[in-house]
Enzyme design. Structure first.
Site, PDB file in Angstrom:
ATOM      1  N   HIS A 123      35.213  26.777   4.587  1.00 58.24           N
ATOM      2  CA  HIS A 123      36.237  27.838   4.643  1.00 58.24           C
ATOM      3  C   HIS A 123      35.565  29.211   4.565  1.00 58.24           C
ATOM      4  CE1 HIS A 123      38.584  30.861   2.491  1.00 58.24           C
ATOM      5  NE2 HIS A 123      39.660  30.372   3.060  1.00 58.24           N
ATOM      6  N   ASN A 124      34.662  29.364   3.610  1.00 56.64           N
ATOM      7  CA  ASN A 124      33.990  30.658   3.446  1.00 56.64           C
ATOM      8  C   ASN A 124      33.099  30.973   4.642  1.00 56.64           C
ATOM      9  OD1 ASN A 124      35.247  30.464   0.964  1.00 56.64           O
ATOM     10  ND2 ASN A 124      33.526  31.307  -0.165  1.00 56.64           N
ATOM     11  N   GLY A 174      36.877  30.083 -19.440  1.00 63.05           N
ATOM     12  CA  GLY A 174      36.275  31.037 -18.503  1.00 63.05           C
ATOM     13  C   GLY A 174      37.386  31.969 -18.055  1.00 63.05           C
ATOM     14  N   LEU A 175      37.518  33.091 -18.761  1.00 60.17           N
ATOM     15  CA  LEU A 175      38.690  33.954 -18.541  1.00 60.17           C
ATOM     16  C   LEU A 175      38.309  35.316 -17.961  1.00 60.17           C
ATOM     17  CD1 LEU A 175      40.593  33.049 -21.850  1.00 60.17           C
ATOM     18  CD2 LEU A 175      41.001  32.133 -19.553  1.00 60.17           C
ATOM     19  N   HIS A 180       6.157  12.582  22.635  1.00 57.82           N
ATOM     20  CA  HIS A 180       7.384  12.297  21.878  1.00 57.82           C
ATOM     21  C   HIS A 180       8.334  11.368  22.621  1.00 57.82           C
ATOM     22  CE1 HIS A 180       6.449  14.839  18.527  1.00 57.82           C
ATOM     23  NE2 HIS A 180       6.179  15.862  19.324  1.00 57.82           N
ATOM     24  N   MET A 238      39.146  35.473 -12.352  1.00 54.02           N
ATOM     25  CA  MET A 238      39.737  34.287 -11.722  1.00 54.02           C
ATOM     26  C   MET A 238      40.425  33.393 -12.750  1.00 54.02           C
ATOM     27  SD  MET A 238      39.411  34.394  -8.460  1.00 54.02           S
ATOM     28  CE  MET A 238      39.646  32.722  -7.869  1.00 54.02           C
ATOM     29  N   SER A 267      40.786  29.431  -3.225  1.00 49.14           N
ATOM     30  CA  SER A 267      40.579  30.596  -2.358  1.00 49.14           C
ATOM     31  C   SER A 267      41.724  31.581  -2.480  1.00 49.14           C
ATOM     32  CB  SER A 267      40.447  30.162  -0.901  1.00 49.14           C
ATOM     33  OG  SER A 267      40.304  31.309  -0.092  1.00 49.14           O
ATOM     34  N   GLU A 304      35.267  32.213   7.250  1.00 49.54           N
ATOM     35  CA  GLU A 304      35.672  33.582   6.855  1.00 49.54           C
ATOM     36  C   GLU A 304      34.595  34.595   7.281  1.00 49.54           C
ATOM     37  OE1 GLU A 304      36.855  33.832   2.650  1.00 49.54           O
ATOM     38  OE2 GLU A 304      35.628  35.648   2.532  1.00 49.54           O
ATOM     39  N   TYR A 305      33.336  34.241   7.068  1.00 43.45           N
ATOM     40  CA  TYR A 305      32.239  35.109   7.521  1.00 43.45           C
ATOM     41  C   TYR A 305      32.337  35.350   9.025  1.00 43.45           C
ATOM     42  CZ  TYR A 305      28.978  35.308   3.494  1.00 43.45           C
ATOM     43  OH  TYR A 305      28.371  35.575   2.305  1.00 43.45           O
ATOM     44  N   LYS A 313      35.750  24.020   0.815  1.00 40.67           N
ATOM     45  CA  LYS A 313      35.789  25.438   0.427  1.00 40.67           C
ATOM     46  C   LYS A 313      34.579  26.181   1.003  1.00 40.67           C
ATOM     47  CE  LYS A 313      36.964  29.246  -1.768  1.00 40.67           C
ATOM     48  NZ  LYS A 313      35.921  30.006  -2.323  1.00 40.67           N
TER      49      LYS A 313
HETATM   50  P1  NBP Z   1      32.300  35.210 -12.990  1.00 40.96           P
HETATM   51  O1  NBP Z   1      31.759  34.395 -11.881  1.00 40.96           O
HETATM   52  O2  NBP Z   1      31.926  36.635 -13.080  1.00 40.96           O
HETATM   53  O3  NBP Z   1      31.917  34.495 -14.394  1.00 40.96           O
HETATM   54  C1  NBP Z   1      32.258  35.076 -15.625  1.00 40.96           C
HETATM   55  C2  NBP Z   1      32.734  34.002 -16.570  1.00 40.96           C
HETATM   56  O4  NBP Z   1      31.709  33.009 -16.785  1.00 40.96           O
HETATM   57  C3  NBP Z   1      33.048  34.595 -17.951  1.00 40.96           C
HETATM   58  O5  NBP Z   1      34.167  33.923 -18.474  1.00 40.96           O
HETATM   59  C4  NBP Z   1      31.765  34.273 -18.736  1.00 40.96           C
HETATM   60  O6  NBP Z   1      31.962  34.217 -20.130  1.00 40.96           O
HETATM   61  C5  NBP Z   1      31.494  32.893 -18.199  1.00 40.96           C
HETATM   62  N1  NBP Z   1      30.138  32.380 -18.497  1.00 40.96           N
HETATM   63  C6  NBP Z   1      28.936  32.757 -18.015  1.00 40.96           C
HETATM   64 BR1  NBP Z   1      28.653  34.139 -16.863  1.00 40.96          BR
HETATM   65  N2  NBP Z   1      27.910  32.043 -18.512  1.00 40.96           N
HETATM   66  C7  NBP Z   1      28.484  31.172 -19.356  1.00 40.96           C
HETATM   67  C8  NBP Z   1      27.959  30.153 -20.180  1.00 40.96           C
HETATM   68  N3  NBP Z   1      26.656  29.875 -20.204  1.00 40.96           N
HETATM   69  N4  NBP Z   1      28.825  29.447 -20.945  1.00 40.96           N
HETATM   70  C9  NBP Z   1      30.149  29.719 -20.927  1.00 40.96           C
HETATM   71  N5  NBP Z   1      30.718  30.673 -20.146  1.00 40.96           N
HETATM   72  C10 NBP Z   1      29.892  31.384 -19.360  1.00 40.96           C
HETATM   73  O7  NBP Z   1      33.911  35.095 -13.034  1.00 40.96           O
HETATM   74  P2  NBP Z   1      34.989  35.128 -11.836  1.00 40.96           P
HETATM   75  O8  NBP Z   1      34.717  36.201 -10.861  1.00 40.96           O
HETATM   76  O9  NBP Z   1      36.312  35.067 -12.522  1.00 40.96           O
HETATM   77  O10 NBP Z   1      34.749  33.758 -11.071  1.00 40.96           O
HETATM   78  C11 NBP Z   1      34.860  32.492 -11.706  1.00 40.96           C
HETATM   79  C12 NBP Z   1      34.475  31.402 -10.713  1.00 40.96           C
HETATM   80  O11 NBP Z   1      35.402  31.438  -9.623  1.00 40.96           O
HETATM   81  C13 NBP Z   1      33.086  31.592 -10.091  1.00 40.96           C
HETATM   82  O12 NBP Z   1      32.489  30.345  -9.898  1.00 40.96           O
HETATM   83  C14 NBP Z   1      33.372  32.244  -8.768  1.00 40.96           C
HETATM   84  O13 NBP Z   1      32.376  31.994  -7.810  1.00 40.96           O
HETATM   85  C15 NBP Z   1      34.690  31.569  -8.398  1.00 40.96           C
HETATM   86  N6  NBP Z   1      35.524  32.315  -7.471  1.00 40.96           N
HETATM   87  C16 NBP Z   1      35.638  33.661  -7.560  1.00 40.96           C
HETATM   88  C17 NBP Z   1      36.444  34.355  -6.682  1.00 40.96           C
HETATM   89  C18 NBP Z   1      36.603  35.851  -6.796  1.00 40.96           C
HETATM   90  O14 NBP Z   1      37.277  36.428  -5.914  1.00 40.96           O
HETATM   91  N7  NBP Z   1      36.090  36.471  -7.829  1.00 40.96           N
HETATM   92  C19 NBP Z   1      37.156  33.665  -5.688  1.00 40.96           C
HETATM   93  C20 NBP Z   1      37.053  32.291  -5.648  1.00 40.96           C
HETATM   94  C21 NBP Z   1      36.228  31.623  -6.537  1.00 40.96           C
HETATM   95  P3  NBP Z   1      31.764  35.571 -21.006  1.00 40.96           P
HETATM   96  O15 NBP Z   1      33.058  36.320 -20.904  1.00 40.96           O
HETATM   97  O16 NBP Z   1      31.512  35.054 -22.361  1.00 40.96           O
HETATM   98  O17 NBP Z   1      30.599  36.315 -20.432  1.00 40.96           O
END
Ligand code: NBP
Length: 479
Positions: free
Chosen positions: A188-189, A11-12, A455, A15, A130, A192-193, A185
């Site tokens: 925490h959020n 998951g690249l 009651h 994050m 976070s 934050e709200y 977590k």
């Molecule tokens: P996203 O939440 O936007 O997810 C995108 C990633 O999920 C991509 O790598 C995508 O692969 C993959 N994915 C999806 Br969508 N469906 C999939 C599936 N069925 N099988 C395999 N891979 C799948 O990414 P993010 O913003 O980097 O956040 C990642 C996690 O971290 C989330 O749970 C988010 O809530 C959490 N988080 C985010 C933040 C922030 O500030 N963004 C902060 C803290 C935590 P693809 O490239 O092939 O579409």
């Protein structure tokens, strides 16, 4: 492919990519994988020189690249995508291996996944991360759950990549088993709200009641940031308020639509608090305030409703008012943290997690959005007394809130007279007054419930449950 990677990230998106880079920059060999392999190649092409990455095209290649016990971090969209990834990888793993979910999962999902994977001999470590994308790269605050055995091997790696507090302590702790990390977590959020809502109300009051410009308010926030309110959110508030829109030359805050968005975790914090019976009114008001801001049609339909006609304060009164707003903001902030820590304690009791509240305060001191000097004080309060019933029972917080209360009340009087909505400040003061009240009107509520629904009630002078024969001679019977 040799099994030489100490950790793998699948998951690249923003994050996952940054977390993988953070591990690599800290000297770990990192296997990287993404459903769409273009992201994997892009990472290695752009950042390959930062450390040692092993790019994997397939799930099998990814798993084969990891040394045992395998540590596989999932950083995908929370919900069904996380389950899909687990279904794909779990059959390829062996007993003792770890799946670490760093996404924003609901803790109940984490509990389920942990239980299911434990049956296969796998460790599932639901981990709060976070600090957004910058935190993931430079050092997040990390909140792992899962088994103590998994933390024994994973913990040192997380400590290395995490943010460090001012005293050098890594911002990571084993929160507790199964879903404890994601629960922490979530709260925490929620906090934050609440923090953001209180800051927004302080801004609104300085704008409407004191009559200050955004630039002047930015200066006030900068000054506050050198005192007890010193925090990341106060710091960025000053930056946002001093920003001028290049296209119009107007304050940025005046050209942005006043409709705030809300994602799952703030809402979950309130939903779970309702289930646990914990009054998190400040967090709830913050979620509702964002929700109300988005009801455009409702707001348009109500825009003509009458309110007070008020003039901003004069210069001298405005300066005195700004000082009072600082007191109100600080006192309300103490209340929101009191409520948030109460929810963590209640979750810990309900699910048997034995969460160390002082350790939680300590790991929020760096890396995360709510990082603040204030958290050192919370940690100290729990270090002094681990079973503190409430932050408000801590002597120093009680003294500070006591010293702030006159100004806090004065600010709310001014807000009411001038018609400026302050749901966060008001809910915080109502909570404070309710907690310190010798008697609450809940006695009347119990009487009403007994009247219409039999009651029953308990008496102040005798043990037992009682019912009054309201429809008869109004005599009292033992229930
Ligand atoms: P996203 O939440 O936007 O997810 C995108 C990633 O999920 C991509 O790598 C995508 O692969 C993959 N994915 C999806 Br969508 N469906 C999939 C599936 N069925 N099988 C395999 N891979 C799948 O990414 P993010 O913003 O980097 O956040 C990642 C996690 O971290 C989330 O749970 C988010 O809530 C959490 N988080 C985010 C933040 C922030 O500030 N963004 C902060 C803290 C935590 P693809 O490239 O092939 O579409």
């Amino acid at each position: 492919m040799s099994s030489s990677a100490q950790i793998g990230v699948t998951g690249l998106a923003v994050m996952g990519r940054n977390l993988a880079r953070n591990f690599a920059r800290n000297g770990y060999t990192v296997a990287v994988h993404n459903r769409t392999s273009a992201r994997t190649h892009a990472l290695v092409e752009e950042f390959g020189q930062e450390g040692t990455f092993i790019a994997a095209e397939t799930a099998a290649e990814f798993v084969a690249a990891l040394e045992r016990p395998r540590r596989l971090v999932i950083m995908v969209k929370a919900g069904e995508p996380t389950d899909a990834v687990i279904r794909e990888f779990a059959p390829l793993l062996e007993p003792g291996d770890m799946i670490i979910d760093g996404g924003n999962a609901h803790f109940a999902d984490t509990r389920r996944r942990e239980r299911e994977l434990r049956e296969q001999g796998l460790h599932f470590v639901g981990t709060g991360v976070s600090g957004g994308e910058e935190g993931a790269l430079h050092g997040p605050s990390v909140m792992p759950g899962g088994s103590p055995e998994s933390y024994a091997t994973l913990g040192p790696m997380l400590e290395k990549i995490s943010a460090k507090a001012a005293d050098g302590t890594p911002c990571v702790t084993h929160c507790g088993p199964d879903g404890a990390g994601h629960f922490v977590k979530m709260v925490h959020n929620g906090i934050e709200y609440a923090d953001m809502q209180l800051i927004a109300e302080a801004y609104h009051l300085l704008r409407e009641v004191a009559g200050y410009s955004p630039a002047r308010i930015a200066d006030i926030f900068r000054t506050w940031n050198t005192g007890r309110l010193d925090s990341y959110l106060i710091e960025i508030t000053a930056e946002v308020l001093s920003h001028v829109d290049a296209a119009t030359g107007r304050p940025f805050v005046d050209v942005v639509q006043d409709q705030a968005e809300q994602k799952g975790t703030g809402r979950w914090t309130v939903q779970i608090a309702l289930d646990l019976g914990v009054p998190v009114s400040g967090i709830a008001e913050a979620v509702f305030a964002r929700s109300l801001s988005g009801h455009t049609a409702l707001r348009e339909a109500s825009g003509g409703l009458p309110g007070p006609s008020a003039e901003p304060l004069g210069e001298a009164d405005a300066a005195a008012f700004a000082d009072k707003v600082e007191q109100a903001l600080y006192a309300s902030k103490i209340v929101s943290y009191t409520q948030g820590f109460h929810e963590i304690q209640a979750g810990s009791d309900e699910f048997g997690w034995n969460i160390d509240l002082g350790a939680v305060a300590a790991i929020w001191r760096g890396g995360c959005i709510i990082r603040a000097a204030f958290l050192d004080r919370i940690r100290a309060a729990y270090d002094t007394r681990a079973d503190l019933p409430s932050l408000l029972s801590d002597k120093s917080f009680a003294e500070e809130i006591g010293a702030a209360q006159d100004d806090w009340r004065a600010v709310l009087v001014a807000a009411t007279e001038q018609g400026v909505p302050t749901p966060g400040f008001s809910a915080a003061l109502a909570y404070y007054d309710a907690l310190r009240a010798a008697r609450l009107p809940a006695a009347l509520t119990q009487g009403q419930r007994d009247f219409f629904g039999a009651h029953t009630y308990r008496r102040t002078d005798r043990d037992g449950s009682f019912h009054t024969l309201w429809g008869g001679d109004r005599s009292e019977v033992t229930a």
